[in-house]
Design a protein around this motif. Sequence first.
Motif, PDB file in Angstrom:
ATOM      1  N   THR A  39       3.247  -5.268 -17.515  1.00  0.00           N
ATOM      2  CA  THR A  39       2.149  -4.302 -17.460  1.00  0.00           C
ATOM      3  C   THR A  39       2.656  -2.974 -16.914  1.00  0.00           C
ATOM      4  O   THR A  39       3.526  -2.933 -16.041  1.00  0.00           O
ATOM      5  N   ALA A  40       2.051  -1.889 -17.409  1.00  0.00           N
ATOM      6  CA  ALA A  40       2.431  -0.546 -16.967  1.00  0.00           C
ATOM      7  C   ALA A  40       1.694  -0.150 -15.691  1.00  0.00           C
ATOM      8  O   ALA A  40       1.746   1.009 -15.280  1.00  0.00           O
ATOM      9  N   TYR A  41       1.042  -1.075 -15.059  1.00  0.00           N
ATOM     10  CA  TYR A  41       0.276  -0.825 -13.839  1.00  0.00           C
ATOM     11  C   TYR A  41       0.465  -2.007 -12.899  1.00  0.00           C
ATOM     12  O   TYR A  41       0.923  -3.080 -13.300  1.00  0.00           O
ATOM     13  N   ASN A  42       0.111  -1.786 -11.635  1.00  0.00           N
ATOM     14  CA  ASN A  42       0.184  -2.842 -10.635  1.00  0.00           C
ATOM     15  C   ASN A  42      -1.126  -3.625 -10.663  1.00  0.00           C
ATOM     16  O   ASN A  42      -2.185  -3.090 -10.326  1.00  0.00           O
ATOM     17  N   THR A  43      -1.066  -4.867 -11.081  1.00  0.00           N
ATOM     18  CA  THR A  43      -2.293  -5.630 -11.313  1.00  0.00           C
ATOM     19  C   THR A  43      -3.140  -5.789 -10.050  1.00  0.00           C
ATOM     20  O   THR A  43      -4.369  -5.620 -10.108  1.00  0.00           O
ATOM     21  N   ILE A  44      -2.520  -6.102  -8.922  1.00  0.00           N
ATOM     22  CA  ILE A  44      -3.350  -6.355  -7.744  1.00  0.00           C
ATOM     23  C   ILE A  44      -3.900  -5.063  -7.139  1.00  0.00           C
ATOM     24  O   ILE A  44      -5.026  -5.042  -6.647  1.00  0.00           O
ATOM     25  N   PHE A  45      -3.139  -3.978  -7.177  1.00  0.00           N
ATOM     26  CA  PHE A  45      -3.658  -2.705  -6.664  1.00  0.00           C
ATOM     27  C   PHE A  45      -4.827  -2.228  -7.529  1.00  0.00           C
ATOM     28  O   PHE A  45      -5.862  -1.799  -7.011  1.00  0.00           O
ATOM     29  N   GLU A  46      -4.663  -2.272  -8.843  1.00  0.00           N
ATOM     30  CA  GLU A  46      -5.709  -1.776  -9.727  1.00  0.00           C
ATOM     31  C   GLU A  46      -6.933  -2.691  -9.722  1.00  0.00           C
ATOM     32  O   GLU A  46      -8.065  -2.220  -9.866  1.00  0.00           O
ATOM     33  N   PHE A  47      -6.722  -3.981  -9.525  1.00  0.00           N
ATOM     34  CA  PHE A  47      -7.853  -4.899  -9.407  1.00  0.00           C
ATOM     35  C   PHE A  47      -8.652  -4.586  -8.150  1.00  0.00           C
ATOM     36  O   PHE A  47      -9.883  -4.621  -8.154  1.00  0.00           O
ATOM     37  N   LEU A  48      -7.955  -4.267  -7.063  1.00  0.00           N
ATOM     38  CA  LEU A  48      -8.641  -3.904  -5.821  1.00  0.00           C
ATOM     39  C   LEU A  48      -9.456  -2.625  -6.035  1.00  0.00           C
ATOM     40  O   LEU A  48     -10.603  -2.523  -5.580  1.00  0.00           O
ATOM     41  N   ARG A  49      -8.882  -1.657  -6.748  1.00  0.00           N
ATOM     42  CA  ARG A  49      -9.628  -0.415  -7.031  1.00  0.00           C
ATOM     43  C   ARG A  49     -10.882  -0.706  -7.869  1.00  0.00           C
ATOM     44  O   ARG A  49     -11.932  -0.107  -7.649  1.00  0.00           O
ATOM     45  N   PHE A  50     -10.743  -1.606  -8.830  1.00  0.00           N
ATOM     46  CA  PHE A  50     -11.898  -1.978  -9.650  1.00  0.00           C
ATOM     47  C   PHE A  50     -12.967  -2.614  -8.784  1.00  0.00           C
ATOM     48  O   PHE A  50     -14.165  -2.330  -8.939  1.00  0.00           O
ATOM     49  N   ASP A  51     -12.575  -3.460  -7.868  1.00  0.00           N
ATOM     50  CA  ASP A  51     -13.518  -4.100  -6.958  1.00  0.00           C
ATOM     51  C   ASP A  51     -14.218  -3.060  -6.093  1.00  0.00           C
ATOM     52  O   ASP A  51     -15.434  -3.134  -5.882  1.00  0.00           O
ATOM     53  N   ALA A  52     -13.465  -2.088  -5.599  1.00  0.00           N
ATOM     54  CA  ALA A  52     -14.033  -1.078  -4.700  1.00  0.00           C
ATOM     55  C   ALA A  52     -15.041  -0.184  -5.408  1.00  0.00           C
ATOM     56  O   ALA A  52     -16.056   0.221  -4.822  1.00  0.00           O
ATOM     57  N   GLY A  53     -14.755   0.127  -6.696  1.00  0.00           N
ATOM     58  CA  GLY A  53     -15.644   1.016  -7.421  1.00  0.00           C
ATOM     59  C   GLY A  53     -15.754   2.372  -6.745  1.00  0.00           C
ATOM     60  O   GLY A  53     -14.905   2.772  -5.947  1.00  0.00           O
ATOM     61  N   LYS A  54     -16.825   3.077  -7.030  1.00  0.00           N
ATOM     62  CA  LYS A  54     -17.015   4.396  -6.438  1.00  0.00           C
ATOM     63  C   LYS A  54     -17.464   4.313  -4.983  1.00  0.00           C
ATOM     64  O   LYS A  54     -17.107   5.147  -4.161  1.00  0.00           O
ATOM     65  N   SER A  55     -18.232   3.288  -4.661  1.00  0.00           N
ATOM     66  CA  SER A  55     -18.827   3.216  -3.326  1.00  0.00           C
ATOM     67  C   SER A  55     -17.806   2.988  -2.228  1.00  0.00           C
ATOM     68  O   SER A  55     -17.996   3.441  -1.093  1.00  0.00           O
ATOM     69  N   ARG A  56     -16.707   2.289  -2.552  1.00  0.00           N
ATOM     70  CA  ARG A  56     -15.683   2.006  -1.537  1.00  0.00           C
ATOM     71  C   ARG A  56     -14.332   2.596  -1.927  1.00  0.00           C
ATOM     72  O   ARG A  56     -13.299   2.154  -1.437  1.00  0.00           O
ATOM     73  N   SER A  57     -14.348   3.603  -2.778  1.00  0.00           N
ATOM     74  CA  SER A  57     -13.107   4.183  -3.284  1.00  0.00           C
ATOM     75  C   SER A  57     -12.221   4.719  -2.164  1.00  0.00           C
ATOM     76  O   SER A  57     -11.015   4.457  -2.124  1.00  0.00           O
ATOM     77  N   ALA A  58     -12.796   5.470  -1.233  1.00  0.00           N
ATOM     78  CA  ALA A  58     -12.010   6.055  -0.142  1.00  0.00           C
ATOM     79  C   ALA A  58     -11.405   4.957   0.729  1.00  0.00           C
ATOM     80  O   ALA A  58     -10.242   5.045   1.149  1.00  0.00           O
ATOM     81  N   GLU A  59     -12.184   3.921   0.993  1.00  0.00           N
ATOM     82  CA  GLU A  59     -11.690   2.797   1.795  1.00  0.00           C
ATOM     83  C   GLU A  59     -10.524   2.111   1.094  1.00  0.00           C
ATOM     84  O   GLU A  59      -9.514   1.756   1.727  1.00  0.00           O
ATOM     85  N   ALA A  60     -10.654   1.919  -0.228  1.00  0.00           N
ATOM     86  CA  ALA A  60      -9.592   1.258  -0.994  1.00  0.00           C
ATOM     87  C   ALA A  60      -8.311   2.084  -0.973  1.00  0.00           C
ATOM     88  O   ALA A  60      -7.212   1.544  -0.773  1.00  0.00           O
ATOM     89  N   GLU A  61      -8.440   3.398  -1.163  1.00  0.00           N
ATOM     90  CA  GLU A  61      -7.245   4.243  -1.184  1.00  0.00           C
ATOM     91  C   GLU A  61      -6.563   4.279   0.176  1.00  0.00           C
ATOM     92  O   GLU A  61      -5.330   4.290   0.264  1.00  0.00           O
ATOM     93  N   GLU A  62      -7.346   4.274   1.237  1.00  0.00           N
ATOM     94  CA  GLU A  62      -6.768   4.233   2.575  1.00  0.00           C
ATOM     95  C   GLU A  62      -6.039   2.908   2.804  1.00  0.00           C
ATOM     96  O   GLU A  62      -4.944   2.873   3.377  1.00  0.00           O
ATOM     97  N   PHE A  63      -6.644   1.830   2.353  1.00  0.00           N
ATOM     98  CA  PHE A  63      -6.038   0.510   2.503  1.00  0.00           C
ATOM     99  C   PHE A  63      -4.716   0.434   1.745  1.00  0.00           C
ATOM    100  O   PHE A  63      -3.691  -0.011   2.275  1.00  0.00           O
ATOM    101  N   LEU A  64      -4.711   0.888   0.488  1.00  0.00           N
ATOM    102  CA  LEU A  64      -3.498   0.836  -0.332  1.00  0.00           C
ATOM    103  C   LEU A  64      -2.435   1.793   0.196  1.00  0.00           C
ATOM    104  O   LEU A  64      -1.238   1.484   0.165  1.00  0.00           O
ATOM    105  N   ALA A  65      -2.859   2.942   0.692  1.00  0.00           N
ATOM    106  CA  ALA A  65      -1.901   3.892   1.271  1.00  0.00           C
ATOM    107  C   ALA A  65      -1.200   3.275   2.480  1.00  0.00           C
ATOM    108  O   ALA A  65      -0.002   3.500   2.703  1.00  0.00           O
ATOM    109  N   GLY A  66      -1.936   2.492   3.237  1.00  0.00           N
ATOM    110  CA  GLY A  66      -1.331   1.814   4.382  1.00  0.00           C
ATOM    111  C   GLY A  66      -0.266   0.819   3.957  1.00  0.00           C
ATOM    112  O   GLY A  66       0.793   0.708   4.596  1.00  0.00           O
ATOM    113  N   LEU A  67      -0.528   0.091   2.870  1.00  0.00           N
ATOM    114  CA  LEU A  67       0.472  -0.857   2.365  1.00  0.00           C
ATOM    115  C   LEU A  67       1.717  -0.124   1.868  1.00  0.00           C
ATOM    116  O   LEU A  67       2.847  -0.550   2.134  1.00  0.00           O
TER     117      LEU A  67
END
Length: 224
Positions: free
Chosen positions: A28-56
């Motif tokens: 895949t041309a994308y990271n499956t678990i990172f992008e799945f987490l973003r899909f889960d977060a949607g718009k309502s938790r987008s900032a939280e998801a990006e902060e979480f992934l940035a920490g990783l």
Amino acid sequence: MEESGSPAAGQPRSLAEAVYTDIDGTVTAYNTIFEFLRFDAGKSRSAEAEEFLAGLRASARNGVPRAVTNARYFSWWQGRSVAEVQELGERWADVQAASPADWAFLEPVAGLLDGHAAAGRRLVAVTASFEPALVHVRRRWPHLELLCTLPLTAGGSYTGEIGEALVAEAKAKAVLAHAAEHSVDLAASFAYGDHSSDLQFMALAGQSLLVTPTLGPVVPAVAG
């Protein structure tokens, strides 16, 4: 009386051929678990998801082992219903199928897997991802077997912890166990990956290929 199709007494059982492949950056041309987490977060938790992934990502840059950052990733799913997350994976796969250009499979490995499937070889994903994030991949290759990270569960929900991150040496151990269980001839098998941490499991196969998607098609094959 012998069972139909079974080897005669005293005759060795024929060995199978398999294809062991990493997924993210290889298939895949994308990271499956990172992008799945973003899909889960949607718009309502987008900032939280990006902060979480940035920490990783920051931890990885600072030298934290991949096994540790992979384990930290699964804390996102703590307390979530396994059935709910699996259904989320199905919905994400529907979204991916509707926009294939945005969720591309990578060549040459995707085409090679198609050929291996047509030839009747076992296709086995060897990945630090987990099953709900891989539904789209398995829809393309329905018989794909998974050697992946297994999140721990209790009462039908994820605990936020894992048994073992499937990275580096753990991938090699998983491939060896799978080959032994399913009578796979590793010398006649194939392996694909895109990162130095994949080299341990790739070295077990008779033919292997290390790909570098950001640089172009293929780096010379790794000795099996």
